[in-house]
Design a protein around this motif. Structure first.
Motif, PDB file in Angstrom:
ATOM      1  N   PRO A  17       5.271  13.866 -14.324  1.00 40.81           N
ATOM      2  CA  PRO A  17       5.419  13.150 -15.590  1.00 40.81           C
ATOM      3  C   PRO A  17       6.121  11.806 -15.387  1.00 40.81           C
ATOM      4  O   PRO A  17       7.016  11.694 -14.549  1.00 40.81           O
ATOM      5  CB  PRO A  17       6.300  14.078 -16.435  1.00 40.81           C
ATOM      6  CG  PRO A  17       6.428  15.353 -15.700  1.00 40.81           C
ATOM      7  CD  PRO A  17       6.023  15.134 -14.287  1.00 40.81           C
ATOM      8  N   GLU A  18       5.685  10.817 -16.170  1.00 41.57           N
ATOM      9  CA  GLU A  18       6.320   9.489 -16.100  1.00 41.57           C
ATOM     10  C   GLU A  18       7.320   9.332 -17.235  1.00 41.57           C
ATOM     11  O   GLU A  18       7.095   9.810 -18.343  1.00 41.57           O
ATOM     12  CB  GLU A  18       5.255   8.401 -16.183  1.00 41.57           C
ATOM     13  CG  GLU A  18       4.455   8.290 -14.896  1.00 41.57           C
ATOM     14  CD  GLU A  18       3.484   7.115 -14.900  1.00 41.57           C
ATOM     15  OE1 GLU A  18       3.935   5.977 -15.119  1.00 41.57           O
ATOM     16  OE2 GLU A  18       2.286   7.362 -14.689  1.00 41.57           O
ATOM     17  N   VAL A  19       8.414   8.661 -16.933  1.00 40.69           N
ATOM     18  CA  VAL A  19       9.468   8.399 -17.915  1.00 40.69           C
ATOM     19  C   VAL A  19       9.842   6.923 -17.812  1.00 40.69           C
ATOM     20  O   VAL A  19       9.975   6.394 -16.710  1.00 40.69           O
ATOM     21  CB  VAL A  19      10.741   9.238 -17.630  1.00 40.69           C
ATOM     22  CG1 VAL A  19      11.799   9.003 -18.694  1.00 40.69           C
ATOM     23  CG2 VAL A  19      10.429  10.719 -17.525  1.00 40.69           C
ATOM     24  N   ILE A  69       8.769   4.234  -9.724  1.00 33.75           N
ATOM     25  CA  ILE A  69       7.396   3.715  -9.614  1.00 33.75           C
ATOM     26  C   ILE A  69       7.440   2.194  -9.678  1.00 33.75           C
ATOM     27  O   ILE A  69       6.736   1.501  -8.977  1.00 33.75           O
ATOM     28  CB  ILE A  69       6.524   4.282 -10.768  1.00 33.75           C
ATOM     29  CG1 ILE A  69       6.263   5.766 -10.556  1.00 33.75           C
ATOM     30  CG2 ILE A  69       5.230   3.511 -10.924  1.00 33.75           C
ATOM     31  CD1 ILE A  69       5.259   6.078  -9.483  1.00 33.75           C
ATOM     32  N   GLU A  70       8.265   1.678 -10.572  1.00 36.64           N
ATOM     33  CA  GLU A  70       8.401   0.223 -10.698  1.00 36.64           C
ATOM     34  C   GLU A  70       9.691  -0.115 -11.428  1.00 36.64           C
ATOM     35  O   GLU A  70      10.231   0.696 -12.178  1.00 36.64           O
ATOM     36  CB  GLU A  70       7.220  -0.372 -11.486  1.00 36.64           C
ATOM     37  CG  GLU A  70       7.157   0.162 -12.908  1.00 36.64           C
ATOM     38  CD  GLU A  70       6.312  -0.686 -13.851  1.00 36.64           C
ATOM     39  OE1 GLU A  70       6.008  -1.841 -13.513  1.00 36.64           O
ATOM     40  OE2 GLU A  70       5.995  -0.194 -14.944  1.00 36.64           O
ATOM     41  N   TYR A  71      10.149  -1.338 -11.167  1.00 38.96           N
ATOM     42  CA  TYR A  71      11.226  -1.929 -11.952  1.00 38.96           C
ATOM     43  C   TYR A  71      10.631  -3.064 -12.766  1.00 38.96           C
ATOM     44  O   TYR A  71       9.793  -3.815 -12.261  1.00 38.96           O
ATOM     45  CB  TYR A  71      12.274  -2.587 -11.046  1.00 38.96           C
ATOM     46  CG  TYR A  71      13.098  -1.698 -10.163  1.00 38.96           C
ATOM     47  CD1 TYR A  71      14.052  -0.832 -10.692  1.00 38.96           C
ATOM     48  CD2 TYR A  71      12.973  -1.781  -8.781  1.00 38.96           C
ATOM     49  CE1 TYR A  71      14.851  -0.064  -9.856  1.00 38.96           C
ATOM     50  CE2 TYR A  71      13.777  -1.018  -7.936  1.00 38.96           C
ATOM     51  CZ  TYR A  71      14.713  -0.149  -8.481  1.00 38.96           C
ATOM     52  OH  TYR A  71      15.509   0.597  -7.659  1.00 38.96           O
ATOM     53  N   VAL A 116       0.887  -1.167   0.000  1.00 40.07           N
ATOM     54  CA  VAL A 116       0.000   0.000   0.000  1.00 40.07           C
ATOM     55  C   VAL A 116       0.916   1.205   0.000  1.00 40.07           C
ATOM     56  O   VAL A 116       1.777   1.329   0.879  1.00 40.07           O
ATOM     57  CB  VAL A 116      -0.903   0.012   1.244  1.00 40.07           C
ATOM     58  CG1 VAL A 116      -1.733   1.293   1.287  1.00 40.07           C
ATOM     59  CG2 VAL A 116      -1.818  -1.217   1.257  1.00 40.07           C
ATOM     60  N   GLU A 117       0.782   2.069  -1.009  1.00 41.35           N
ATOM     61  CA  GLU A 117       1.747   3.166  -1.063  1.00 41.35           C
ATOM     62  C   GLU A 117       1.136   4.519  -1.371  1.00 41.35           C
ATOM     63  O   GLU A 117       0.021   4.652  -1.855  1.00 41.35           O
ATOM     64  CB  GLU A 117       2.913   2.832  -2.003  1.00 41.35           C
ATOM     65  CG  GLU A 117       2.596   2.848  -3.463  1.00 41.35           C
ATOM     66  CD  GLU A 117       3.823   2.576  -4.335  1.00 41.35           C
ATOM     67  OE1 GLU A 117       4.755   1.858  -3.910  1.00 41.35           O
ATOM     68  OE2 GLU A 117       3.845   3.080  -5.466  1.00 41.35           O
ATOM     69  N   GLU A 118       1.934   5.501  -1.078  1.00 41.58           N
ATOM     70  CA  GLU A 118       1.626   6.908  -1.300  1.00 41.58           C
ATOM     71  C   GLU A 118       1.413   7.167  -2.801  1.00 41.58           C
ATOM     72  O   GLU A 118       2.137   6.631  -3.629  1.00 41.58           O
ATOM     73  CB  GLU A 118       2.853   7.669  -0.765  1.00 41.58           C
ATOM     74  CG  GLU A 118       3.034   9.072  -1.127  1.00 41.58           C
ATOM     75  CD  GLU A 118       4.491   9.534  -0.865  1.00 41.58           C
ATOM     76  OE1 GLU A 118       4.676  10.746  -0.763  1.00 41.58           O
ATOM     77  OE2 GLU A 118       5.427   8.693  -0.770  1.00 41.58           O
ATOM     78  N   PHE A 119       0.427   8.001  -3.114  1.00 39.26           N
ATOM     79  CA  PHE A 119       0.155   8.388  -4.500  1.00 39.26           C
ATOM     80  C   PHE A 119       1.062   9.559  -4.876  1.00 39.26           C
ATOM     81  O   PHE A 119       1.093  10.578  -4.194  1.00 39.26           O
ATOM     82  CB  PHE A 119      -1.317   8.796  -4.620  1.00 39.26           C
ATOM     83  CG  PHE A 119      -1.712   9.267  -5.990  1.00 39.26           C
ATOM     84  CD1 PHE A 119      -1.917   8.363  -7.024  1.00 39.26           C
ATOM     85  CD2 PHE A 119      -1.892  10.625  -6.251  1.00 39.26           C
ATOM     86  CE1 PHE A 119      -2.286   8.793  -8.295  1.00 39.26           C
ATOM     87  CE2 PHE A 119      -2.260  11.070  -7.523  1.00 39.26           C
ATOM     88  CZ  PHE A 119      -2.459  10.149  -8.542  1.00 39.26           C
ATOM     89  N   LEU A 120       1.825   9.375  -5.941  1.00 41.10           N
ATOM     90  CA  LEU A 120       2.745  10.429  -6.386  1.00 41.10           C
ATOM     91  C   LEU A 120       2.195  11.066  -7.659  1.00 41.10           C
ATOM     92  O   LEU A 120       1.415  10.447  -8.375  1.00 41.10           O
ATOM     93  CB  LEU A 120       4.123   9.834  -6.688  1.00 41.10           C
ATOM     94  CG  LEU A 120       4.842   9.114  -5.554  1.00 41.10           C
ATOM     95  CD1 LEU A 120       6.112   8.438  -6.100  1.00 41.10           C
ATOM     96  CD2 LEU A 120       5.209  10.077  -4.435  1.00 41.10           C
ATOM     97  N   THR A 121       2.644  12.276  -7.955  1.00 44.31           N
ATOM     98  CA  THR A 121       2.240  12.887  -9.221  1.00 44.31           C
ATOM     99  C   THR A 121       3.465  13.457  -9.920  1.00 44.31           C
ATOM    100  O   THR A 121       4.461  13.804  -9.286  1.00 44.31           O
ATOM    101  CB  THR A 121       1.230  14.040  -9.016  1.00 44.31           C
ATOM    102  OG1 THR A 121       1.786  14.964  -8.078  1.00 44.31           O
ATOM    103  CG2 THR A 121      -0.098  13.531  -8.491  1.00 44.31           C
TER     104      THR A 121
HETATM  105  P1  AMP Z   1       2.740  -0.436 -12.932  1.00 46.27           P
HETATM  106  O1  AMP Z   1       1.819  -1.565 -13.276  1.00 46.27           O
HETATM  107  O2  AMP Z   1       3.601  -0.663 -11.749  1.00 46.27           O
HETATM  108  O3  AMP Z   1       3.443   0.070 -14.166  1.00 46.27           O
HETATM  109  O4  AMP Z   1       1.797   0.782 -12.541  1.00 46.27           O
HETATM  110  C1  AMP Z   1       0.848   1.223 -13.454  1.00 46.27           C
HETATM  111  C2  AMP Z   1       0.703   2.711 -13.372  1.00 46.27           C
HETATM  112  O5  AMP Z   1       0.158   3.064 -12.101  1.00 46.27           O
HETATM  113  C3  AMP Z   1       2.005   3.487 -13.448  1.00 46.27           C
HETATM  114  O6  AMP Z   1       2.445   3.679 -14.745  1.00 46.27           O
HETATM  115  C4  AMP Z   1       1.602   4.783 -12.786  1.00 46.27           C
HETATM  116  O7  AMP Z   1       0.922   5.602 -13.711  1.00 46.27           O
HETATM  117  C5  AMP Z   1       0.611   4.344 -11.745  1.00 46.27           C
HETATM  118  N1  AMP Z   1       1.244   4.301 -10.421  1.00 46.27           N
HETATM  119  C6  AMP Z   1       1.909   3.265  -9.854  1.00 46.27           C
HETATM  120  N2  AMP Z   1       2.361   3.600  -8.632  1.00 46.27           N
HETATM  121  C7  AMP Z   1       1.967   4.875  -8.424  1.00 46.27           C
HETATM  122  C8  AMP Z   1       2.139   5.801  -7.339  1.00 46.27           C
HETATM  123  N3  AMP Z   1       2.771   5.472  -6.214  1.00 46.27           N
HETATM  124  N4  AMP Z   1       1.614   7.033  -7.478  1.00 46.27           N
HETATM  125  C9  AMP Z   1       0.939   7.379  -8.604  1.00 46.27           C
HETATM  126  N5  AMP Z   1       0.758   6.560  -9.646  1.00 46.27           N
HETATM  127  C10 AMP Z   1       1.261   5.327  -9.566  1.00 46.27           C
END
Ligand code: AMP
Ligand code: GLY
Length: 422
Positions: free
Chosen positions: A192-194, A283-285, A185-190
């Motif tokens: 641009p995504e790269v 956000i993810e690996y 369960v994690e904090e929502f971030l805002t």
């Molecule tokens: P993922 O399946 O891990 O790629 O996550 C899918 C999408 O969820 C990501 O591309 C982000 O747009 C969004 N997301 C994941 N984690 C967060 C977070 N902590 N805060 C905001 N958006 C998130």
């Protein structure tokens, strides 16, 4: 050399097209591949997750080098099995693939080594997770299934009801199977995504050109999350300053952390980043090439992919030149109507031979099947139409112009790929 590429999507098609540029690649097999890939490689009916089948095929055919591309065979340990059989590979072993295979593992890794990521808690009991979310009382809140979930394991809950529903379906109804035995369960971030893909050999990390995915099904980032409806490269938000910060705070520390944990990462490591007001966060690996990121990144690679992969397998990445063109690339995904939920397949695709009409266009096949001289749709994402050009707007325009030539019943595409990259 005899090469084998494991997988069946647009990403695998892009990898194969690039490998073919090296005259050493005398023979390329793809398992299982798809209709379009069969024009570039010999497709063999071995499932991507069939480890024994893959090892025995590779041994039987005297394959010299195997590129394991998708997440599930990597997480299941296909690379370990191929190594045990004395076969060289590109891709992380099972221990290193955990960086994607378990979100709990990757979050704990980042916390331990001070790599910036959203604040989080881990739960294996849904009641405790609900109690935590209620007491925290901040929305949106992000809920992630621990394991692989076909790219659908992340839920952004806007309120308490959505959070409770998500936890029930992941942890009790087990909609993602065993992947839901734990949640983050994690904090929502805002911000641009790269996406940054990086070549790694366990010691050295070399980032590729940056890109931008478009995950939602509909224009304006509306609709459901998909595997990706299009990509552009480079990503305009990824300035040289951001790149330097990412190298110092994220890329280098991640490679060092994996080594320190006794899980050196060799292969392509995908950094899903968010550029927040506090700097870049992970956000993810992913333990593999992204799809459709690969369909814009590899066309811009100027040095030889096979040589890079061979160098990585021999831990010689530091001495190997990796150079990208200064051009831009855009990829527009043509999907089946209804994707990512329910869609029909077997539709005749027309206009594929017009591919050559737009200079710089390449059509990568993601979900197609051969039918005599023509192709039928066979999946959710069907084709990736990629163009390279001296600048981003031209690349996007050219990709749409090339996509215009192609049609099949129910075809769906986003019309705003690259709109946020100006
Ligand atoms: P993922 O399946 O891990 O790629 O996550 C899918 C999408 O969820 C990501 O591309 C982000 O747009 C969004 N997301 C994941 N984690 C967060 C977070 N902590 N805060 C905001 N958006 C998130
Ligand atoms: N396009 C996102 C991924 O490959 O996971």
């Amino acid at each position: 050399m005899k090469l084998l590429v494991v997988g069946s999507g647009g990403r695998e098609h892009a990898v194969i097209r690039k490998l073919k540029e090296n005259p050493k690649a005398e023979k390329i097999y793809c398992a299982p591949g798809n209709g379009g890939i069969s024009a570039d490689a010999e497709c063999v009916p071995v499932k991507a997750t069939d480890i024994e089948g893959m090892v025995s095929f590779a041994k039987g055919q005297g394959v010299d080098f195997v590129v394991v591309t998708p997440d599930d065979p990597l997480v299941l340990g296909m690379v370990d099995a191929l190594h045990a059989a004395g076969i060289r590979t590109f891709g992380p072993d099972k221990a290193a693939a955990q960086i994607e295979g378990s979100k709990v593992f990757s979050k704990n890794l980042m916390k331990k080594y001070g790599i910036p990521t959203a604040a989080y808690e881990v739960f294996s009991d849904p009641k405790a997770a609900i109690a935590y979310i209620e007491q925290r009382g901040e929305y949106p809140v992000v809920i992630k299934a621990d394991g692989l979930a076909l790219g659908k394991g992340v839920i952004i809950a806007q309120n308490q009801t959505e959070a409770v529903d998500a936890l029930h379906s992941i942890m009790e109804d087990r909609v993602f199977g065993a992947s839901g035995s734990q949640v983050v369960v994690e904090e929502f971030l805002t911000g641009p995504e790269v996406s940054v893909l990086a070549f790694c050999d366990g010691e050295t990390v070399v980032p590729m050109v940056s890109s931008m995915d478009h995950k939602r099904a509909l224009d304006g980032d509306q609709g459901l999350n998909t595997g990706g409806m299009g990509t552009v490269a480079p990503n305009i938000h990824y300035t040289p300053e951001v790149a330097q910060t990412c190298m110092e705070r994220i890329f280098r520390p991640t490679i060092d952390a994996m080594k320190a944990e006794g899980r050196p990462f060799s292969g392509c490591l995908y950094f899903g980043l968010m550029l927040t007001s506090k700097g870049p966060y992970v956000i993810e690996y992913n333990c593999r090439f992204g799809d459709p990121e690969t369909q814009v990144v590899l066309p811009l690679l100027e040095t030889d992919l096979l040589e890079i992969m061979l160098a990585i397998s021999e831990k010689r990445l530091a001495e190997t030149e990796v150079r990208f063109s200064k051009d831009s690339a855009a990829c527009v995904i043509l999907a089946s109507g209804g994707y990512p939920v329910k869609y029909e397949t077997g539709k005749q695709i027309s206009g594929l031979d017009a591919e050559g009409q737009v200079p710089g266009a390449t059509v990568y096949h993601a979900g197609t099947k051969r039918d005599g001289d023509s192709y039928l749709t066979a999946g959710g994402r069907v084709l990736g139409v990629t163009c390279t050009a001296p600048d981003g707007e031209q690349a996007v325009r050219a990709a749409y112009a090339a996509a215009e030539n192609i049609s099949f019943e129910g075809m769906h595409l986003r019309r705003d790929i690259g709109a946020k990259n100006r």
